[in-house]
Enzyme design. Structure first.
Site, PDB file in Angstrom:
ATOM      1  N   SER A  70       1.010  -1.316   0.294  1.00 27.09           N
ATOM      2  CA  SER A  70      -0.247   0.049   0.089  1.00 27.09           C
ATOM      3  C   SER A  70       0.952   1.194  -0.184  1.00 27.09           C
ATOM      4  O   SER A  70       1.710   1.360  -1.038  1.00 27.09           O
ATOM      5  CB  SER A  70      -0.958  -0.186   1.101  1.00 27.09           C
ATOM      6  OG  SER A  70      -1.912   0.936   1.018  1.00 27.09           O
TER       7      SER A  70
ATOM      8  N   ASP B 204      -8.595  -5.369  -5.495  1.00 28.29           N
ATOM      9  CA  ASP B 204      -8.099  -4.086  -4.738  1.00 28.29           C
ATOM     10  C   ASP B 204      -8.659  -2.936  -5.420  1.00 28.29           C
ATOM     11  O   ASP B 204      -8.046  -2.433  -6.320  1.00 28.29           O
ATOM     12  CB  ASP B 204      -6.554  -3.949  -4.740  1.00 28.29           C
ATOM     13  CG  ASP B 204      -6.037  -2.870  -3.814  1.00 28.29           C
ATOM     14  OD1 ASP B 204      -7.007  -2.307  -3.218  1.00 28.29           O
ATOM     15  OD2 ASP B 204      -4.905  -2.658  -3.433  1.00 28.29           O
TER      16      ASP B 204
ATOM     17  N   HIS C  53      -6.858  -6.180  -1.404  1.00 29.76           N
ATOM     18  CA  HIS C  53      -5.926  -5.171  -0.922  1.00 29.76           C
ATOM     19  C   HIS C  53      -4.994  -6.155  -0.152  1.00 29.76           C
ATOM     20  O   HIS C  53      -3.962  -5.845   0.173  1.00 29.76           O
ATOM     21  CB  HIS C  53      -6.276  -4.060  -0.114  1.00 29.76           C
ATOM     22  CG  HIS C  53      -5.295  -3.118   0.029  1.00 29.76           C
ATOM     23  ND1 HIS C  53      -4.630  -2.185  -0.936  1.00 29.76           N
ATOM     24  CD2 HIS C  53      -4.887  -2.341   1.308  1.00 29.76           C
ATOM     25  CE1 HIS C  53      -3.821  -1.114  -0.487  1.00 29.76           C
ATOM     26  NE2 HIS C  53      -4.005  -1.477   1.024  1.00 29.76           N
TER      27      HIS C  53
END
Length: 709
Positions: free
Chosen positions: A567, A652, A684
């Protein structure tokens, strides 16, 4: 420097077996796909050479939700085991006595479908969920009866204090607009979607439904679903609880059962995508009237909890609209005076998991505090603040009975167990109460964890965790990995995860350097806020400072250091790849990272995030956006000179898969050694057991290739 205790040195007083978000989502994902009648139970585990591997990690039990009996003598908890061949997990319920020495846990369910959300309704009976069923069980006889089936789906429930009412969560399908519906006439097999507003997908799902809470009567053996009332209002397309994180903690009955306090962001579409302004609503059951008691507070307001006398309501509150990582204040509303009080006005740390003491004299909460999640007490009258717990741990939630606190606790060296504390204590290390994984972990040589405070380039103190290789020998040198945290506003605490697991990295023979760089909570609001609008600034210098500091350690080979992250951590990897002139890092791995900010600000769904942290979309011209977009990693690809592994997943929707694909393609075009691991069915996070095992094997293989030559 401070050494965290090894897991095996923690005193074990009992033997048994907020659930972490990733574990909960995995359980739900597995549940939906569960078709086999095979019951997954505790595996027999043998560890070779004391090495903690991904395979061993996935054979551990995972503590889920737990509940205390009204008399405080019993705990029921959920525990999940996984079967790698079946590629799924199964949660069962266990019962343990709290007032017996060496009490043994008793398994009270044994089915192929996962049980969750246990709730005591008296000292003999519990309710729990199994699929769409609400089941009543006598915990002593283990006899059970289905008392309701929620045909529209069941996500969780709560029972009123008198046991006569229940609130349950179920979904309402999104309806097409009237002018769009005719276009689908006769096309029952089309997969097309027509959208005319934003927030049509969120985190990992297309928004085809939204949750509401329903109030129904409960007579002990049945639930009157026919008279269930939609508390939010059937015509309102609002979420309660809020996606994607909200659950039963987002609503509560008043002690007398006459009112319901709930969390809701009463916005849809573009308004929802641009705002974090949720509120606390109080619903009067008799009149049906709803009152917004947090009106005027512009950020997140969530998770309301009534005092035991019903005169006050506490909740978590953020001040600013659009800033999802704002400090979580401890707000209290007095129904007698209609006044709100911020109990953290002079406290520079945020709170969660709020609870009232039995006499309503104290508010008790989890606080992210200097690299650990600890329990603090706030005196209601004097506002004095006291730290109740202190250890090398993260407390992820707790329940109280009189002076006893039972906490869901993890560390880098052990997955979740229940620990016991005393509310009237100060900075207690706690006593481990359950023992789900001790037998397996007793066979493992965990890597030592040390707490280091180092200086940053601007002279501030930064906490960095250093995790040693499991087979550490001070006469040898080892490769090291820099761990770049996501969020970006997420503290590197003593977390345990089946995705980023420091002990798996240790077991693979690596030192792990894990900095709490600029932008993480737990170190004051100024430290947290310094990242917004400065993604390529001090936070990146913090990573480099930590790497260079530990590269001087004789046992770390400065020529064998890699870096990894997901991320914002994935963004960090792409940014470091473009600023690796002295070849400080010899290999990179980026998971679901932001690569191109021009894409990101338009592809993501929670637009408030990029608006706050980047300053707005790229066409908004101001100093903040100019600086933010100038630090987009795709602008520095011409400087890339280091092998790169990219991992990304199709579902995601925070950072879409094209970001990872573009980064991988750029690396290959540059002529670099590169690898692309793609999951068409993950989010994710990587949640499915076999996908996770592939992820970890690839992770170790990639870094071994470049750091163990």
């Amino acid at each position: 420097m401070h050494n965290c205790p090894n897991n095996k040195k923690v005193t074990i007083m009992k033997k048994i077996s907020i659930l972490l978000a990733s574990a909960l989502m995995l359980m739900v994902a597995c549940n939906k796909n569960q078709s086999s009648d095979e019951v997954i139970g505790q595996p027999v585990v043998s560890v070779e050479d004391g090495r903690f591997t991904p395979e061993i990690m996935w054979q551990l039990g995972k503590m889920g939700e737990f509940a205390l009996s009204p008399d405080g003598t019993m705990i029921v908890y959920a525990n999940t085991y996984y079967d790698m061949d079946l590629n799924k997990g199964n949660a069962e319920l266990y019962l343990i006595q709290t007032n017996e020495d060496d009490a043994q846990a008793i398994r009270i369910t044994n089915t192929a479908a996962s049980e969750f959300n246990p709730v005591f309704i008296d000292d003999n009976y519990i309710l729990f969920a199994r699929g769409n069923d609400i089941v009543k069980m006598n915990v002593h006889k283990k006899s059970e009866k289905v008392i309701a089936t929620i045909e529209t789906g069941l996500e969780g429930f709560k029972v009123s204090p008198d046991g006569k009412q229940i609130i349950y969560i179920s979904d309402i399908p999104v309806r097409r607009n009237a002018d769009i519906e005719p276009l689908f006439a006769g096309l029952d097999q089309t997969t097309g979607r027509i959208n005319e507003d934003l927030m049509y997908r969120h985190w990992d799902n297309w928004v085809d439904e939204y949750p509401h809470i329903y109030l129904a009567n409960l007579d002990g053996n049945s639930i009157d679903l026919g008279s269930a009332v939609d508390v939010v209002g059937a015509d309102n397309a609002y979420e309660c609880p809020m996606r994607p994180w909200g659950g039963v903690e987002q609503f509560n009955f008043s002690p007398d059962g006459s009112r319901i306090a709930y969390t809701c962001r009463k916005k849809t579409g573009k308004d929802y995508a641009l705002s974090t302004n949720s509120d606390i609503f109080v619903y009067d059951i008799a009149s049906g009237k709803t009152t917004n008691i947090s009106d005027g507070i512009m950020g997140y307001d969530q998770n309301p909890v009534f005092s035991h006398d019903g005169t006050k309501l506490a909740w978590e509150s953020m001040e600013h609209d659009g800033y999802e990582s704002d400090k979580l204040r401890l707000m209290v509303y007095d129904f007698k005076t209609n006044e709100m009080t911020d109990y953290t006005a002079n406290f520079d740390y945020g709170v969660s998991s709020i609870s009232w003491s039995a006499d309503d004299a104290q508010l008790v909460a989890v606080v992210m505090y200097r690299g650990m999640n600890e329990i603090f007490s706030f005196d209601v009258n004097t506002k004095a603040i006291r730290q109740v717990t202190k250890n090398c741990h993260d407390i992820n939630g707790f329940s109280m009975w009189n002076n006893d606190i039972y906490a869901n606790e993890v560390s880098m060296q052990h997955p979740a167990e229940i620990f016991r504390y005393a509310l009237d204590g100060t900075k207690q290390p706690g006593t481990q109460f359950t023992n789900i994984n001790t037998e397996v972990l007793s066979q493992v040589r965990m890597g030592k964890t040390e707490e280091h405070w180092i200086k940053t380039v601007d002279g501030k103190d930064m906490l960095v965790w250093l995790i040693y290789p499991y087979d550490y020998d001070s006469t040898k040198t080892y490769p090291a990995l820099l761990f770049c945290e996501g969020g970006p506003q997420t503290m590197v605490g003593q977390f345990w995860s089946t995705r980023w697991n420091f002990e798996v990295m240790s077991g693979a023979g690596y030192f792990v350097i894990a900095p709490n760089r600029r932008g993480v909570p737990g170190f004051g609001t100024e430290w947290c806020e310094e990242i917004s609008g400065d993604y390529g600034g001090l936070c990146m210098k913090d990573y480099i400072s930590a790497t260079d500091y530990f590269a001087q350690m004789p046992q770390i080979d400065a020529d064998r250091i890699g870096a990894c992250g997901a991320s914002f951590g994935g963004y960090s990897i792409y940014w470091l790849a473009g600023h690796n002139e002295n070849h400080r890092f010899k290999a990179f791995l980026a998971h679901n990272g932001m690569f191109n900010f021009d894409q990101q600000c338009l592809e993501t769904e929670e637009l408030w995030f990029t608006n706050w942290d980047l300053g707005g979309p790229y066409w908004v011209k101001n100093a903040k956006t100019a600086h933010s977009f100038a630090n987009s990693p795709h602008l520095f690809v011409d400087r890339w000179n280091t092998p790169l592994c990219v991992v990304h997943s199709e579902f995601d929707f925070r950072i879409v898969a094209s970001q990872g694909m573009a980064a991988y393609n750029a690396a290959k075009i540059r002529g670099l050694d590169a690898r692309y691991l793609y999951f068409p069915d993950e989010t994710h996070w990587v949640l499915r057991p076999q996908n996770s095992l592939l992820w970890h094997r690839n992770f170790i293989d990639w870094f071994d290739k470049y750091l163990k030559k």
